[in-house]
Structure formats: structure tokens, C-alpha cells
Design a protein around this motif. Structure first.
Motif, PDB file in Angstrom:
ATOM      1  N   SER A 185       0.801  -1.230   0.000  1.00  0.00           N
ATOM      2  CA  SER A 185       0.000   0.000   0.000  1.00  0.00           C
ATOM      3  C   SER A 185       0.838   1.288   0.000  1.00  0.00           C
ATOM      4  O   SER A 185       0.272   2.380  -0.055  1.00  0.00           O
ATOM      5  CB  SER A 185      -0.930   0.016   1.213  1.00  0.00           C
ATOM      6  OG  SER A 185      -0.193  -0.083   2.418  1.00  0.00           O
ATOM      7  N   CYS A 186       2.174   1.156   0.050  1.00  0.00           N
ATOM      8  CA  CYS A 186       3.015   2.353   0.157  1.00  0.00           C
ATOM      9  C   CYS A 186       3.001   3.169  -1.138  1.00  0.00           C
ATOM     10  O   CYS A 186       2.781   2.644  -2.227  1.00  0.00           O
ATOM     11  CB  CYS A 186       4.454   1.970   0.508  1.00  0.00           C
ATOM     12  SG  CYS A 186       5.298   1.077  -0.796  1.00  0.00           S
ATOM     13  N   LYS A 187       3.248   4.459  -0.996  1.00  0.00           N
ATOM     14  CA  LYS A 187       3.310   5.372  -2.145  1.00  0.00           C
ATOM     15  C   LYS A 187       4.746   5.863  -2.317  1.00  0.00           C
ATOM     16  O   LYS A 187       5.435   6.149  -1.341  1.00  0.00           O
ATOM     17  CB  LYS A 187       2.368   6.554  -1.941  1.00  0.00           C
ATOM     18  CG  LYS A 187       0.901   6.170  -1.956  1.00  0.00           C
ATOM     19  CD  LYS A 187       0.004   7.387  -1.728  1.00  0.00           C
ATOM     20  CE  LYS A 187      -1.469   7.034  -1.923  1.00  0.00           C
ATOM     21  NZ  LYS A 187      -1.932   5.995  -1.007  1.00  0.00           N
ATOM     22  N   PRO A 195       4.367   8.951  -9.845  1.00  0.00           N
ATOM     23  CA  PRO A 195       3.875   8.391  -8.577  1.00  0.00           C
ATOM     24  C   PRO A 195       3.377   6.966  -8.761  1.00  0.00           C
ATOM     25  O   PRO A 195       2.708   6.657  -9.752  1.00  0.00           O
ATOM     26  CB  PRO A 195       2.739   9.350  -8.191  1.00  0.00           C
ATOM     27  CG  PRO A 195       2.309   9.977  -9.478  1.00  0.00           C
ATOM     28  CD  PRO A 195       3.533  10.069 -10.331  1.00  0.00           C
ATOM     29  N   GLN A 196       3.738   6.107  -7.831  1.00  0.00           N
ATOM     30  CA  GLN A 196       3.329   4.711  -7.862  1.00  0.00           C
ATOM     31  C   GLN A 196       2.779   4.325  -6.501  1.00  0.00           C
ATOM     32  O   GLN A 196       3.018   5.012  -5.495  1.00  0.00           O
ATOM     33  CB  GLN A 196       4.516   3.814  -8.210  1.00  0.00           C
ATOM     34  CG  GLN A 196       5.174   4.097  -9.545  1.00  0.00           C
ATOM     35  CD  GLN A 196       4.365   3.569 -10.713  1.00  0.00           C
ATOM     36  OE1 GLN A 196       3.337   2.899 -10.544  1.00  0.00           O
ATOM     37  NE2 GLN A 196       4.819   3.880 -11.926  1.00  0.00           N
ATOM     38  N   GLU A 197       2.068   3.224  -6.468  1.00  0.00           N
ATOM     39  CA  GLU A 197       1.523   2.731  -5.196  1.00  0.00           C
ATOM     40  C   GLU A 197       1.752   1.236  -5.092  1.00  0.00           C
ATOM     41  O   GLU A 197       1.293   0.469  -5.927  1.00  0.00           O
ATOM     42  CB  GLU A 197       0.038   3.032  -5.079  1.00  0.00           C
ATOM     43  CG  GLU A 197      -0.575   2.536  -3.771  1.00  0.00           C
ATOM     44  CD  GLU A 197      -2.051   2.830  -3.657  1.00  0.00           C
ATOM     45  OE1 GLU A 197      -2.696   2.286  -2.743  1.00  0.00           O
ATOM     46  OE2 GLU A 197      -2.568   3.600  -4.485  1.00  0.00           O
ATOM     47  N   GLY A 198       2.474   0.830  -4.060  1.00  0.00           N
ATOM     48  CA  GLY A 198       2.629  -0.580  -3.742  1.00  0.00           C
ATOM     49  C   GLY A 198       3.715  -1.297  -4.516  1.00  0.00           C
ATOM     50  O   GLY A 198       3.896  -1.073  -5.705  1.00  0.00           O
ATOM     51  N   THR A 228       6.545  -2.795  -9.324  1.00  0.00           N
ATOM     52  CA  THR A 228       5.408  -2.009  -8.875  1.00  0.00           C
ATOM     53  C   THR A 228       4.108  -2.740  -9.112  1.00  0.00           C
ATOM     54  O   THR A 228       4.020  -3.658  -9.925  1.00  0.00           O
ATOM     55  CB  THR A 228       5.348  -0.663  -9.620  1.00  0.00           C
ATOM     56  OG1 THR A 228       5.201  -0.927 -11.010  1.00  0.00           O
ATOM     57  CG2 THR A 228       6.604   0.143  -9.390  1.00  0.00           C
ATOM     58  N   ARG A 229       3.083  -2.308  -8.419  1.00  0.00           N
ATOM     59  CA  ARG A 229       1.766  -2.919  -8.592  1.00  0.00           C
ATOM     60  C   ARG A 229       1.227  -2.647  -9.986  1.00  0.00           C
ATOM     61  O   ARG A 229       0.547  -3.465 -10.577  1.00  0.00           O
ATOM     62  CB  ARG A 229       0.792  -2.367  -7.543  1.00  0.00           C
ATOM     63  CG  ARG A 229       1.081  -2.818  -6.133  1.00  0.00           C
ATOM     64  CD  ARG A 229       0.109  -2.197  -5.153  1.00  0.00           C
ATOM     65  NE  ARG A 229      -1.268  -2.577  -5.425  1.00  0.00           N
ATOM     66  CZ  ARG A 229      -2.293  -2.184  -4.689  1.00  0.00           C
ATOM     67  NH1 ARG A 229      -2.094  -1.394  -3.650  1.00  0.00           N
ATOM     68  NH2 ARG A 229      -3.514  -2.554  -4.975  1.00  0.00           N
TER      69      ARG A 229
END
Length: 322
Positions: A185-187, A195-198, A228-229
Motif C-alpha cells: 500500500s506504500c506510495k 507516482p506509484q503505489e505498492g 510495482t503494482r
């Protein structure tokens, strides 16, 4: 010398040259540095582990008064895809900060012409430095990570787990799910400043988990399959990489890890055999149920996200203590 990747502005000229420079493929000898060797800002003070693929040293950074685990790869990267994948993954990982994750401080590609005065150990014995023209020197990936005094979880798991061990294993697993939940869940910002998430680990197992010497804290390590996700940027070498880690991979790996901790060996292939082996008086029923859900291939019975695993585990442990 060691050349760090500059991650504050990943599109600067230095990193651009690292990403786009010609990759030299050549045979390389397995090199292990001796204690006392100085590699730019790092002074080797001990050898943690060494294999054909890499070596991990305990190193000291004088300017920071800090001991680190310095991992130096052997013969990696070779291809342009491997190089970019390493830089991409390391850049992402370096932004993670969680008490149950081994912190990555620095990373980069090392140009090693062996024109220094230090002697190195070769697989055949000690040899003098080899002098190579700069344009022919291989690039070797390295990472400077948090140094943790402890033991691998795989070395602590008993063949016949007791009730006391299973209680301890449950506490370890709660910390592990906290770390993986944070990762997913991290950004953060990728190499292209998007910007990416997870991120996903891709290789969770008892061999990738350190337990600190006081026996209380879990530290998850070895993230180098991490991606990355979201999908990789189209048109980049990363989009060509196979075997990408997924959320389901990590959830399944958590199940295998927990099963191994409470049973003493890896789970069998058959789900019916898994359920049968879990019928153990030392294993709480709620834990048996969670493990079965983590290892099942039936979609309706599976966990979708690690947050749910962490929540259920936390609630059951709290209930048991009450």
C-alpha cells in the motif's frame, strides 16, 4: 571505484548514462574481498555470507559512523534489461521504511578495474590485482543495507513445533503481514518520477526473514524481484521482463511460510493433505482456517489483500490473550 545512483533526480545525466551505456558481456571470476579492503566509502570488516551469485559483507561507513550489510553481486547485471530492472527495483525499495523491513540505504553499479592496491580472494586462491582498461571493466550491482544481527527464520523452525513455538511464530507472522501490508500500500516515485503505489516482494520465505538476536523482531529482506503494482512503462526494457511478482504470489508465499513455521516443513501439494496435517492440537483452529485460506486454489475462499490477513490475525491473537 563505487558509483552511486543519484535518486533525487533520476533523470539527470549521470543516471541517464548508467541506464543507456553499453553493457559489456565478459567472463568474470568470482571475487570475494578480504577483511580490511576499502571500496570507496566502505571498509570491509567481515564476511556474512558468500555464494556463486553474490557476497554479503559487514562494512563500515566512516562518514556516517554506520555499519551496513554490503551485498555485491557476481556477474550481474549482464544485459541492459537486467541493469535497468536492478536500478528500477532498487530505486523503489530504497524509499521503503518499516520496522520489519531491512532498509536499503544506497545502491549502484560498481566499475572495478582492479587498479587499486587491495588484494582479493579468487576461487582458486589469492591473486594479484588485474588491470583492465576502463572501457573494458564490467559493471557489478551492489546494495548497502541495514545491518541486522540475527538468524534466518529457516534455521529456527523446529522439526516438531511445540505450542510455545507456535505462539512465538504467530507473533512473527503478525509482524511479517504488517511489513507486507505496508509494502503493498506504500506510495513512492519511480525512476521516471511518476507516482506509484505498492510493491510486491515476490520471494517471501523463511530463508528471506531475519529474526533479531533478542528473538523479538522480524526483518524481511531480499526484495530484488520487486516490481510495482502497476504495469511497467510501455516501451522500456522493464516491460519485457518475465516472472513479475504479483499480490497473489505474496499471499500464497505468506501461507507457505506460516504453514512451514507451525508444521516444520513445506506444505504438500494436495489441499486435503494440507487440511489433514493442520489438525494438530497445538495449532488453534482459527490459525488452521487462515492457513487453509492462504493455500487454497478456490477463489471464493482466498484472501484478496494482505490487509485482511493482518486484520484477522491481529484480532484472533488479541482474543487469545484476553
Amino acid at each position: 571505484m563505487l558509483i552511486d545512483c543519484v535518486i533525487q533526480n533520476p533523470l539527470n545525466d549521470e543516471l541517464g548514462s548508467l541506464l543507456c551505456s553499453k553493457v559489456i558481456t565478459m567472463s568474470r571470476e568470482k571475487v570475494h574481498f578480504r577483511v580490511g579492503t576499502e571500496l570507496r566509502e566502505y571498509r570491509i570488516v567481515g564476511v556474512v555470507t558468500a555464494s556463486n551469485k553474490s557476497a554479503v559483507y559487514k562494512a563500515y561507513i566512516k562518514s556516517l559512523n554506520l555499519f551496513v550489510a554490503l551485498k555485491v553481486y557476481t556477474g550481474f547485471p549482464v544485459t541492459q534489461i537486467e541493469k535497468v530492472a536492478f536500478l528500477y527495483s532498487a530505486h523503489n525499495i530504497s524509499q521503503l521504511s518499516h520496522p520489519n523491513l531491512v532498509r536499503l540505504y544506497k545502491y549502484g553499479l560498481r566499475f572495478e578495474p582492479f587498479s587499486f592496491t587491495h588484494i582479493y580472494d579468487n576461487v582458486e586462491g589469492i591473486k594479484p590485482p588485474v588491470h583492465l582498461p576502463l572501457e573494458e571493466t564490467p559493471e557489478t550491482a551492489y546494495m548497502a543495507m541495514e545491518f541486522v544481527e540475527g538468524l534466518l527464520l529457516s534455521t529456527l523452525i523446529p522439526k516438531k513445533p511445540t505450542r510455545d513455538w507456535i505462539i512465538q511464530a504467530a507473533n512473527y507472522f503478525l509482524q511479517l503481514t504488517s511489513a507486507v501490508y505496508y509494502m503493498h500500500s506504500c506510495k513512492f516515485y519511480d525512476l521516471f518520477e511518476k507516482p506509484q503505489e505498492g510493491v510486491f516482494h515476490g520471494d517471501i520465505s523463511p530463508d528471506k526473514i531475519l529474526i533479531t538476536h533478542d528473538g523479538n523482531t522480524v526483518k524481511l529482506l531480499d526484495f530484488m524481484r520487486t516490481v510495482t503494482r502497476k504495469e511497467m512503462p510501455e516501451g522500456t526494457p522493464l516491460s519485457q521482463l518475465a516472472n513479475r511478482a504479483t499480490q497473489k504470489d505474496d499471499i500464497r508465499a505468506l501461507g507457505v511460510t506460516l504453514y512451514t513455521m507451525v508444521i516444520g516443513n513445506k506444505p504438500p501439494f494436495s489441499e486435503s493433505e494440507i487440511r489433514l496435517s493442520l489438525k494438530n492440537a497445538n495449532i488453534p483452529y482459527w490459525m488452521q482456517s487462515i492457513i487453509a485460506s492462504l493455500l487454497t486454489t478456490e477463489p471464493s475462499h482466498q484472501y484478496d489483500i494482505v490487509a485482511e490477513i493482518h486484520r484477522d490475525f491481529h484480532e484472533h491473537l488479541k482474543s487469545d490473550k484476553d
